[in-house]
Design an enzyme around this catalytic site. Structure first.
Site, PDB file in Angstrom:
ATOM      1  N   SER A  65      16.476  -2.505  -3.672  1.00  0.00           N
ATOM      2  CA  SER A  65      17.417  -3.563  -4.648  1.00  0.00           C
ATOM      3  C   SER A  65      15.831  -4.108  -6.461  1.00  0.00           C
ATOM      4  O   SER A  65      14.295  -4.093  -4.889  1.00  0.00           O
ATOM      5  CB  SER A  65      17.464  -4.526  -4.269  1.00  0.00           C
ATOM      6  OG  SER A  65      17.661  -5.533  -5.166  1.00  0.00           O
ATOM      7  N   TYR A  97      17.348 -10.867   2.634  1.00  0.00           N
ATOM      8  CA  TYR A  97      17.269  -9.490   1.823  1.00  0.00           C
ATOM      9  C   TYR A  97      16.630  -9.164   0.945  1.00  0.00           C
ATOM     10  O   TYR A  97      16.495  -7.630   1.340  1.00  0.00           O
ATOM     11  CB  TYR A  97      18.249 -10.849   0.207  1.00  0.00           C
ATOM     12  CG  TYR A  97      19.310  -9.180  -0.470  1.00  0.00           C
ATOM     13  CD1 TYR A  97      19.699  -8.218   0.694  1.00  0.00           C
ATOM     14  CD2 TYR A  97      18.584  -9.064  -1.509  1.00  0.00           C
ATOM     15  CE1 TYR A  97      20.076  -7.345  -0.903  1.00  0.00           C
ATOM     16  CE2 TYR A  97      19.282  -8.019  -2.860  1.00  0.00           C
ATOM     17  CZ  TYR A  97      20.506  -6.860  -1.781  1.00  0.00           C
ATOM     18  OH  TYR A  97      20.407  -6.422  -2.431  1.00  0.00           O
TER      19      TYR A  97
HETATM   20  N1  LIG Z   1      25.104  -5.273  -6.818  1.00  0.00           N
HETATM   21  C1  LIG Z   1      23.889  -5.942  -7.734  1.00  0.00           C
HETATM   22  O1  LIG Z   1      23.273  -6.294  -8.672  1.00  0.00           O
HETATM   23  C2  LIG Z   1      23.570  -5.012  -6.786  1.00  0.00           C
HETATM   24  C3  LIG Z   1      21.378  -5.524  -7.082  1.00  0.00           C
HETATM   25  C4  LIG Z   1      20.566  -4.003  -6.499  1.00  0.00           C
HETATM   26  C5  LIG Z   1      21.287  -3.535  -5.285  1.00  0.00           C
HETATM   27  N2  LIG Z   1      21.880  -3.162  -5.066  1.00  0.00           N
HETATM   28  C6  LIG Z   1      22.859  -3.294  -3.869  1.00  0.00           C
HETATM   29  O2  LIG Z   1      22.973  -1.816  -3.880  1.00  0.00           O
HETATM   30  C7  LIG Z   1      24.136  -1.965  -2.702  1.00  0.00           C
HETATM   31  C8  LIG Z   1      25.688  -1.762  -3.276  1.00  0.00           C
HETATM   32  O3  LIG Z   1      25.713  -3.246  -3.874  1.00  0.00           O
HETATM   33  P1  LIG Z   1      27.055  -3.276  -4.292  1.00  0.00           P
HETATM   34  O4  LIG Z   1      26.865  -4.332  -5.624  1.00  0.00           O
HETATM   35  O5  LIG Z   1      28.028  -1.674  -4.991  1.00  0.00           O
HETATM   36  O6  LIG Z   1      27.806  -3.948  -3.406  1.00  0.00           O
HETATM   37  P2  LIG Z   1      29.255  -4.778  -2.904  1.00  0.00           P
HETATM   38  O7  LIG Z   1      30.200  -3.922  -4.270  1.00  0.00           O
HETATM   39  O8  LIG Z   1      29.407  -5.512  -2.174  1.00  0.00           O
HETATM   40  O9  LIG Z   1      29.543  -2.916  -1.956  1.00  0.00           O
HETATM   41  C9  LIG Z   1      29.037  -2.641  -0.933  1.00  0.00           C
HETATM   42  C10 LIG Z   1      29.962  -1.659  -0.444  1.00  0.00           C
HETATM   43  O10 LIG Z   1      29.840  -1.164   1.252  1.00  0.00           O
HETATM   44  C11 LIG Z   1      30.967  -1.416   2.281  1.00  0.00           C
HETATM   45  N3  LIG Z   1      30.316  -2.211   3.114  1.00  0.00           N
HETATM   46  C12 LIG Z   1      29.626  -3.239   3.262  1.00  0.00           C
HETATM   47  N4  LIG Z   1      29.806  -3.954   4.656  1.00  0.00           N
HETATM   48  C13 LIG Z   1      29.960  -2.187   5.412  1.00  0.00           C
HETATM   49  C14 LIG Z   1      30.024  -1.927   6.115  1.00  0.00           C
HETATM   50  N5  LIG Z   1      29.310  -2.627   7.483  1.00  0.00           N
HETATM   51  N6  LIG Z   1      29.961  -0.447   7.348  1.00  0.00           N
HETATM   52  C15 LIG Z   1      30.833   0.023   5.666  1.00  0.00           C
HETATM   53  N7  LIG Z   1      30.520  -0.115   4.965  1.00  0.00           N
HETATM   54  C16 LIG Z   1      30.399  -1.231   4.306  1.00  0.00           C
HETATM   55  C17 LIG Z   1      31.469  -2.102   1.193  1.00  0.00           C
HETATM   56  O11 LIG Z   1      33.223  -0.928   2.194  1.00  0.00           O
HETATM   57  P3  LIG Z   1      34.333  -1.899   2.917  1.00  0.00           P
HETATM   58  O12 LIG Z   1      33.975  -3.387   2.425  1.00  0.00           O
HETATM   59  O13 LIG Z   1      35.385  -1.408   2.531  1.00  0.00           O
HETATM   60  O14 LIG Z   1      33.316  -2.219   3.788  1.00  0.00           O
HETATM   61  C18 LIG Z   1      31.629  -2.016  -0.260  1.00  0.00           C
HETATM   62  O15 LIG Z   1      32.068  -0.746  -0.619  1.00  0.00           O
HETATM   63  C19 LIG Z   1      23.309  -3.012  -1.633  1.00  0.00           C
HETATM   64  O16 LIG Z   1      22.767  -1.516  -1.118  1.00  0.00           O
HETATM   65  C20 LIG Z   1      22.890  -3.773  -2.662  1.00  0.00           C
HETATM   66  O17 LIG Z   1      21.884  -3.984  -1.697  1.00  0.00           O
HETATM   67  C21 LIG Z   1      23.303  -4.545  -5.350  1.00  0.00           C
END
Ligand SMILES: NC(=O)c1ccc[n+]([C@@H]2O[C@H](COP(=O)([O-])OP(=O)(O)OC[C@H]3O[C@@H](n4cnc5c(N)ncnc54)[C@H](OP(=O)(O)O)[C@@H]3O)[C@@H](O)[C@H]2O)c1
Length: 259
Positions: free
Chosen positions: A137, A151
């Protein structure tokens, strides 16, 4: 450009929505065979044609089980995308209120899940001279006010771990790289966690979503899309990126203003 990924195999964690789902779609569009790990398997994921392994990656057993199932399905692993991270639980925002339990949750999902899945997949990655891509991130480089600091701390540890691993494995033929998104519109922001940030900022959730990119310094003044992050992951996964080792690609719409 032919990314030379057709027929190769990939494992994507956190694959059921957001950046993970977009990555599964992008890799499948390149003709890859994909095993997708998440706790749930919504139709959007199953219809990609990926093999879905329902698994809780916040546990050591979950990480091992995902890799075992992936090896059964794929034979070997060419590309590992450690995308799982963030949080889906509403956490205390102020440091003074943060609990050890919350800190450990951030560390489990954002640092230890990638560590464990990579370690389990390593024998195969060494055989295939494969690729590990961690989704970190921009917050690890510029912590934002109002974000629970467990985080960015966990993501900063992930950056360091992946850089160190790139050195250890680079000479053995395995490339390790990090992709760091900025404000990307996913369920992370649209769900309860985003609503909590909005409440803390004293605005309605909808207004918070409308103002966040500009507030976060995104120069395009719009949300980054999961597909934009997935495109970068796909390119890094490609043999076309054979000399990309240990890099940290920041995709934040220009929000970080330092060199
Ligand atoms: N969105 C942003 O602005 C942003 C910015 C910087 C970095 N990131 C990083 O990008 C990555 C993805 O983020 P996102 O925004 O796409 O997140 P998201 O929409 O919240 O999706 C999270 C995914 O992870 C899965 N997950 C969560 N807990 C889990 C667990 N205990 N075991 C297995 N699967 C799990 C969820 O599926 P289930 O609920 O089906 O398990 C879902 O598929 C993360 O590492 C996040 O820190 C995101």
């Amino acid at each position: 450009m032919d990314l030379q990924l057709a027929g190769r195999s990939a494992v994507v964690t956190g694959a059921s929505r957001g950046i993970g789902l977009a990555t599964v779609r992008a890799l499948r569009a390149e003709g890859m065979r994909v095993v997708a790990g998440a706790r749930t398997s919504p139709v959007e994921l199953t219809e990609t044609g990926a093999t879905v392994v329902p698994v809780d990656l916040s546990t050591p057993a979950g990480a091992v089980r995902l890799v075992e199932r992936a090896l059964e399905e794929l034979g070997e692993i060419d590309v590992l995308v450690n995308n799982v991270g963030g949080t889906d639980r509403v956490q205390n925002l102020a440091f003074a209120d943060s609990t050890d339990e919350e800190w450990y949750e951030f560390l489990e999902l954002n640092l230890m899940a990638p560590v464990r899945v990579t370690r389990a997949a390593l024998p195969s990655l060494l055989r295939t001279r494969g690729v590990v891509i961690a989704v970190s991130s921009g917050d690890a480089l510029t912590p934002r006010q109002g974000t629970p600091i467990g985080y960015p701390s966990a993501k900063a540890a992930l950056n360091t771990a992946m850089k160190a691993l790139s050195v250890e494995l680079g000479a053995r033929g395995v490339r390790v790289t990090t992709v760091s998104p900025g404000a990307t519109r996913t369920s992370l922001w649209e769900g309860e966690v985003g609503a909590r940030f909005a409440t803390a900022a004293g605005v309605a959730h909808e207004d918070f979503l409308a103002m966040l990119p500009t507030h976060a310094g995104v120069l395009t003044e719009r949300w980054i899309t999961p597909e934009e992050i997935a495109a970068a992951i796909t390119f890094v996964a490609s043999p076309r990126s054979a000399s990309t080792i240990g890099a940290n690609f920041l995709i934040d719409g220009g929000a970080l203003r330092s060199l």
